[in-house]
Design a protein around this motif. Sequence first.
Motif, PDB file in Angstrom:
ATOM      1  N   PHE A 131     -53.049 -82.987  -1.727  1.00  0.00           N
ATOM      2  CA  PHE A 131     -53.581 -81.665  -1.411  1.00  0.00           C
ATOM      3  C   PHE A 131     -52.454 -80.631  -1.489  1.00  0.00           C
ATOM      4  O   PHE A 131     -51.369 -80.819  -0.938  1.00  0.00           O
ATOM      5  N   GLY A 132     -52.730 -79.553  -2.208  1.00  0.00           N
ATOM      6  CA  GLY A 132     -51.746 -78.487  -2.362  1.00  0.00           C
ATOM      7  C   GLY A 132     -50.882 -78.619  -3.591  1.00  0.00           C
ATOM      8  O   GLY A 132     -50.079 -77.723  -3.877  1.00  0.00           O
ATOM      9  N   GLN A 133     -51.008 -79.720  -4.328  1.00  0.00           N
ATOM     10  CA  GLN A 133     -50.229 -79.926  -5.544  1.00  0.00           C
ATOM     11  C   GLN A 133     -51.165 -79.937  -6.756  1.00  0.00           C
ATOM     12  O   GLN A 133     -52.377 -80.152  -6.630  1.00  0.00           O
ATOM     13  N   ILE A 134     -50.619 -79.696  -7.927  1.00  0.00           N
ATOM     14  CA  ILE A 134     -51.351 -79.820  -9.184  1.00  0.00           C
ATOM     15  C   ILE A 134     -50.541 -80.694 -10.124  1.00  0.00           C
ATOM     16  O   ILE A 134     -49.348 -80.930  -9.910  1.00  0.00           O
ATOM     17  N   TRP A 135     -51.211 -81.202 -11.160  1.00  0.00           N
ATOM     18  CA  TRP A 135     -50.475 -81.956 -12.165  1.00  0.00           C
ATOM     19  C   TRP A 135     -49.464 -81.035 -12.850  1.00  0.00           C
ATOM     20  O   TRP A 135     -49.760 -79.859 -13.087  1.00  0.00           O
ATOM     21  N   PRO A 136     -48.287 -81.543 -13.192  1.00  0.00           N
ATOM     22  CA  PRO A 136     -47.310 -80.697 -13.895  1.00  0.00           C
ATOM     23  C   PRO A 136     -47.762 -80.369 -15.311  1.00  0.00           C
ATOM     24  O   PRO A 136     -48.609 -81.052 -15.883  1.00  0.00           O
ATOM     25  N   ILE A 137     -47.188 -79.308 -15.868  1.00  0.00           N
ATOM     26  CA  ILE A 137     -47.473 -78.929 -17.247  1.00  0.00           C
ATOM     27  C   ILE A 137     -46.653 -79.825 -18.169  1.00  0.00           C
ATOM     28  O   ILE A 137     -45.429 -79.929 -18.036  1.00  0.00           O
ATOM     29  N   CYS A 138     -47.332 -80.493 -19.087  1.00  0.00           N
ATOM     30  CA  CYS A 138     -46.631 -81.411 -19.983  1.00  0.00           C
ATOM     31  C   CYS A 138     -46.662 -80.883 -21.406  1.00  0.00           C
ATOM     32  O   CYS A 138     -47.422 -79.973 -21.744  1.00  0.00           O
TER      33      CYS A 138
END
Length: 207
Positions: A131-138
């Motif tokens: 919660f509060g995080q998103i997948w990084p941009i790859c």
Amino acid sequence: MPIQLVTPPTEEPVSLLEAKLHLRVDFDEDDMLIASLITAARQAAETLTGRQLTTARWKQVLDCFPGPSLMGVPAGQTFTLPGHAILLAKAPVQSVVSINYLDMGSVNQTMPALTYTVDAACEPARITPVFGQIWPICLPQIGAVSVTFDAGYGTASQVPEGIKSWIKLRVGSLYAHREEVAALSRGRIESLPFIDGLLDPYKVVTV
């Protein structure tokens, strides 16, 4: 989705002794043959069920992280398969070893374990950011993301007996009929319909 075997299992769910007892073989000349048939039967069981039986390490390769990155569980639903979840292709999952991705500079990065959560009780297992995080941009490139994980029931003694019984029966068929076809006295082969049903309770259902 592409999945690669990194570290194969170190033991079979059915031992050579167990297979020979099932086959009523009391000599050693066919040991290598029977051992190879056990491996073939185990691989067939894993393919039919979508499971890993004894512990092995796998790498699942993705082109990108899934989306959308919507957090939370919709009201009134106690279980979901959210669109931003990574579903692992082998069960049961013991642990996720690492999640790696290529960043926009083509540098291999490892996600910190505290930034994602793994639901190994679900089959297939689910991985989402905490919660509060998103997948990084790859990097927008094929094969940019990989998940390395350990799967399997553990040791041979922990594999369900229903799967072991199916493996023994398959070994028996392969041992008795060593060619592509076999002719019986009545001129045809009749399969026993309940045999593959032994694997039904263990098949991983995907959506």
